[in-house]
Design a protein around this motif. Structure first.
Motif, PDB file in Angstrom:
ATOM      1  N   ASN A  24       0.855  -1.192   0.000  1.00 17.45           N
ATOM      2  CA  ASN A  24       0.000   0.000   0.000  1.00 17.45           C
ATOM      3  C   ASN A  24       0.891   1.241   0.000  1.00 17.45           C
ATOM      4  O   ASN A  24       0.880   2.054   0.925  1.00 17.45           O
ATOM      5  CB  ASN A  24      -0.918  -0.010   1.218  1.00 17.45           C
ATOM      6  N   ARG A  43       2.715   4.623  -2.309  1.00 17.18           N
ATOM      7  CA  ARG A  43       2.423   5.587  -3.362  1.00 17.18           C
ATOM      8  C   ARG A  43       3.716   6.325  -3.700  1.00 17.18           C
ATOM      9  O   ARG A  43       4.145   7.220  -2.964  1.00 17.18           O
ATOM     10  CB  ARG A  43       1.351   6.583  -2.891  1.00 17.18           C
ATOM     11  N   GLU A  76     -12.826  12.318  -8.743  1.00 17.80           N
ATOM     12  CA  GLU A  76     -12.546  11.111  -7.960  1.00 17.80           C
ATOM     13  C   GLU A  76     -11.667  10.146  -8.744  1.00 17.80           C
ATOM     14  O   GLU A  76     -10.693   9.600  -8.216  1.00 17.80           O
ATOM     15  CB  GLU A  76     -13.857  10.425  -7.560  1.00 17.80           C
ATOM     16  N   GLU A  77     -11.995   9.928 -10.006  1.00 11.88           N
ATOM     17  CA  GLU A  77     -11.184   9.028 -10.825  1.00 11.88           C
ATOM     18  C   GLU A  77      -9.786   9.582 -11.033  1.00 11.88           C
ATOM     19  O   GLU A  77      -8.812   8.835 -11.105  1.00 11.88           O
ATOM     20  CB  GLU A  77     -11.877   8.792 -12.181  1.00 11.88           C
ATOM     21  N   LYS A 126      -7.771   8.791  -7.905  1.00 15.29           N
ATOM     22  CA  LYS A 126      -7.436   7.366  -7.860  1.00 15.29           C
ATOM     23  C   LYS A 126      -6.326   7.035  -8.837  1.00 15.29           C
ATOM     24  O   LYS A 126      -5.420   6.253  -8.539  1.00 15.29           O
ATOM     25  CB  LYS A 126      -8.675   6.529  -8.191  1.00 15.29           C
ATOM     26  N   ASP A 142      -4.828   4.259  -4.911  1.00 15.69           N
ATOM     27  CA  ASP A 142      -5.692   3.889  -3.799  1.00 15.69           C
ATOM     28  C   ASP A 142      -4.944   2.913  -2.898  1.00 15.69           C
ATOM     29  O   ASP A 142      -3.739   3.031  -2.711  1.00 15.69           O
ATOM     30  CB  ASP A 142      -7.021   3.323  -4.316  1.00 15.69           C
ATOM     31  N   ASP A 143      -5.650   1.898  -2.396  1.00 18.31           N
ATOM     32  CA  ASP A 143      -5.018   0.975  -1.452  1.00 18.31           C
ATOM     33  C   ASP A 143      -4.234  -0.137  -2.138  1.00 18.31           C
ATOM     34  O   ASP A 143      -3.801  -1.088  -1.491  1.00 18.31           O
ATOM     35  CB  ASP A 143      -6.078   0.361  -0.522  1.00 18.31           C
ATOM     36  N   SER A 174      -6.760  -1.807  -6.987  1.00 19.71           N
ATOM     37  CA  SER A 174      -7.137  -1.596  -8.388  1.00 19.71           C
ATOM     38  C   SER A 174      -6.027  -0.970  -9.215  1.00 19.71           C
ATOM     39  O   SER A 174      -6.097  -0.988 -10.440  1.00 19.71           O
ATOM     40  CB  SER A 174      -8.388  -0.704  -8.456  1.00 19.71           C
ATOM     41  N   TYR A 225      -7.296  14.268   3.369  1.00 16.85           N
ATOM     42  CA  TYR A 225      -7.405  12.882   3.857  1.00 16.85           C
ATOM     43  C   TYR A 225      -7.227  12.844   5.370  1.00 16.85           C
ATOM     44  O   TYR A 225      -8.005  12.208   6.081  1.00 16.85           O
ATOM     45  CB  TYR A 225      -6.353  12.011   3.174  1.00 16.85           C
TER      46      TYR A 225
END
Length: 732
Positions: free
Chosen positions: A219, A221, A475-476, A479, A484-485, A488, A523
């Motif tokens: 997880n 980034r 939102e997309e 992501k 995300d986590d 996906s 966040y």
């Protein structure tokens, strides 16, 4: 079997001769090792610059690295137990060393393993005294010196050649949590180091998950801003863990770079459009608010009329400001014509607006008509007499009454120009023209602003980047770019900026960095526990985007200053919200001092330039003056690791990446290409076609449609045709 005392005695190499806060001078024993020490359990090179020695004391042992080795002529030494006094009375060459204290080594007994565990801490707890014995460290002690604590040994980045090739491991929390700067000349291995840090961190994270019985991707980034397009090659083996964004055209799994204009803040729009603060900036922000509010042609009629009335009011006030001569004498006909226009326009507007505004317009028509009728004389009323100040003030008051009765900002005040709400950027320049047309003499001030915006949008490489149709949802977008986590999309995003026009590359980088930072802020705010979302933002060629300059103070007035301002804020506040910076640069002296000062860990490759060396020497907090003198002579892949991620400065040989995992930044093969050993086919026609028409797929479709094999240039995207508003028939 030797006793502990005998083992320690076998490691003694000399004694302290003098002590100062930053330097300890050591007199070596006559029988100290010359080149290789065999008494440490395993052969070890000794003495060597940047090697380590120990000076035991009541706090443990002071760790010092060797900064100077030499021979000095001194009287023959007196060796205990031997009668050397009358042997010779000439100057005798004695080996001496200068060392710099950097830390304290302590030991403890591990109850579970029954082994001695060594731990290194920053700083000197107790300085040695003159005459104290100096020891060579054992392999276990060397490993503890150059390595981190057991809890921090998570990601391997290389080995220490001066410490028996001991592993150098770091803790990502310390490496990325307080910002990292990778500095060095071109060709010194910076890009490979950055790519390796990303790869090794992800691999170590995946291994830890497997060991814990967890499935899926880490997880993590990592977001790489790559201005040279060199990192995509280094991670082609990552498969679904990699998200690669490029300027269209794209192939395969690549994604189109999408930094939509509706995502830009008003501050960023002002900088990229070079909007002047007096008139252009307020109108630009107003136009953006109205477009985001979907209030363009659909504005209520009374507000549209208000803008026309405002233009008349500006002219009336200008007349009054110029005195009586502005509406008497020869000017009386201009005054009459203006009043006639006001009367006829307001009469035409009146049926299209509702009460009470319709009555106010009717009063304007009556007042203007009465003034004109009162000043007509002569046969058929063809002559006009002078108007008076009272006449002009009367019509001014009527116009002001309508202006006061309509609130122009009532529609758009609920939406800020900074709100991430989609709108069609191709409408902005025309909408600004309409606003200016309703503001009297402001059209001349706004024309250059509209021209700059149209020119920017006319660049075919930029059209799809900032004005993708249909627009991606916010939102997309989050992501896709931040991740995300890991379920996906993968933990690594590489944003290839190599084909982004230079005029806007700074604002694109600034927008990406700002949105990433603000998303992490929001966040944490949404979580009552104050949880952060750890993210690493990697910036290659940092000196290009965070360049120091004379305009350090004051609000950003250009894209480059805006970019620097954004990263300075991230450097100061990013740690609180889980955003870590990794800066890679070959010219640290050109970087913003604010950003560099916030970096707590440095990986220094070869640096030759004097100004860069001096800057680095001032930035690092550790007592490493001697170690930094090695910077000009460091070979490729070797670097000095210092700062928060390591207890003491360490000379590291960075692990080598296989060729397939190295960034595309190798030195050009001039000789092999010259001599034909490496072929280089050339097709400038393909380059010219891709360069002049974008995307190439559109050209192929046009050729198929034409059917004659003659390339047909496709029409430009909607909203970009004739961007300057010029007729094609006008010769240049």
């Amino acid at each position: 079997m030797t006793t502990p005392i005998e083992s320690i005695a076998g490691l003694v190499i000399g004694a302290v001769e003098s002590v100062s806060p930053d330097e300890i001078r050591i007199l070596l024993e006559l029988d100290a090792p010359q080149a290789t020490a065999l008494n440490t359990g395993t052969p070890a090179a000794f003495p060597r610059l940047n090697g380590y020695v120990l000076v035991p004391n009541e706090a443990g042992a002071t760790v010092a690295y060797i900064s100077w080795i030499g021979i000095e002529r001194s009287p023959y030494p007196k060796r205990s137990g031997l009668k050397d006094f009358g042997l010779i009375d000439l100057p005798f060459p004695l080996r001496k060393m200068c060392v710099s204290p950097v830390g304290t080594l302590t030991s403890r007994r591990d109850r579970a393993s029954k082994q001695t565990v060594y731990e290194l801490s920053r700083g000197v707890a107790a300085f040695p005294s003159v005459g104290d014995q100096v020891l060579m460290p054992t392999p276990e002690q060397v490993e503890a010196i150059v390595g981190a604590k057991e809890s921090d040994r998570r990601v391997r980045i290389g080995t220490s050649a001066l410490a028996s090739s001991a592993e150098i491991k770091v803790d990502p929390d310390k490496l990325f949590g307080r910002h990292l700067a990778v500095l060095g000349n071109t060709g010194s291995g910076k890009s490979c180091t950055v790519a390796g840090l990303i790869r090794w961190s992800l691999d170590a994270g995946a291994k830890a998950m497997r060991d814990a019985g967890r499935k899926g991707h880490p997880n993590a980034r990592f977001i790489v801003l790559d201005p040279n397009g060199e990192y995509a090659k280094a991670f082609t083996d990552q498969g679904d863990q990699l998200r690669l964004f490029r300027v269209p055209p794209v192939v395969g799994t690549e994604k189109e770079l999408d930094v939509p204009a509706w995502l830009w803040s008003g501050h960023e729009w002002t900088a990229v459009a070079h909007a002047a603060p007096g008139t252009q900036r307020p109108l630009l922000l107003r136009g953006i608010r109205e477009l985001k509010s979907n209030q363009t042609e659909e504005l209520p009629r009374e507000i549209q009329v208000r803008r026309y009335v405002h233009s008349y009011l500006i002219q009336i006030r200008d007349m009054l400001g110029r005195g009586v001569g502005a509406f008497t004498g020869n000017k009386k006909y201009e005054c009459r014509d203006l009043l006639q226009n006001i009367s006829s326009d307001c009469e035409a507007f009146q049926p299209s607006v509702e009460e009470p505004w319709s009555s106010v317009l009717g009063a304007i028509v009556q007042e203007a008509s009465a003034l004109i009728a009162a000043r007509r004389s002569g046969p058929q009323l063809q002559y006009v007499t002078d108007f008076s100040i009272v006449d002009i003030e009367a019509i001014r008051d009527r116009l002001t009454a309508y202006m006061d009765s309509v609130d122009d900002d009532a529609v758009a005040t609920s939406i800020s120009e900074d709100a991430p709400i989609p709108f069609d950027v191709n409408l902005l320049a025309d909408h600004l023209d309409r606003i200016a047309a309703g503001q009297g003499n402001l059209a001349g001030f706004i024309s250059t602003l509209g021209l700059r915006i149209r020119s920017m949008l006319a660049d075919q490489r930029l059209g799809n980047v900032i004005g993708k149709t249909p627009p991606t949802s916010f939102e997309e977008w989050l992501k896709s770019y931040i991740g995300d986590d890991g379920a996906s999309n993968g933990p690594l995003a590489i944003i290839d900026l190599s084909l982004v026009p230079s005029e806007v590359v700074h604002v694109v980088v600034a927008v990406l960095a700002r949105v990433i930072f603000e998303s992490l802020q929001r966040y944490r705010r949404l979580h009552a526990e104050g949880l952060s979302l750890p993210t690493v933002l990697v910036l290659e060629e940092a000196h290009t985007f965070i360049r120091r300059g004379k305009d350090d103070e004051g609000p950003a007035s250009s894209p480059s200053q805006l970019c620097r301002e954004t990263f300075e804020r991230i450097a100061r506040e990013g740690r609180k919200f889980g955003l870590g910076l990794v800066l890679s640069s070959q010219r640290p002296s050109e970087l913003s001092p604010t950003v560099l000062a916030q970096c707590n860990t440095f990986i220094l490759h070869r640096i030759v330039n004097d100004s860069d060396q001096n800057l680095v020497a001032r930035l690092v907090p550790d007592n490493v003056g001697g170690l930094l003198r090695d910077l000009p002579s460091l070979p490729s892949r070797q670097a000095i690791l210092l700062g928060w991620a390591t207890p003491i400065p360490v000379l590291v040989e960075i692990d080598e990446l296989v060729k397939e995992h190295q960034p595309q930044s190798a030195d050009p093969d001039f000789w092999d290409v010259w001599t034909g050993a490496n072929e280089r086919p050339i097709n400038w026609g393909e380059v010219a076609m891709q360069w002049s028409v974008s995307p190439p797929s559109a050209v192929a479709k046009a050729e198929e449609a034409d059917g004659a094999g003659v390339p047909v240039v496709p029409d430009p995207p909607a909203g970009l045709a004739d961007p300057f508003g010029l007729d094609d028939d006008i010769p240049f």
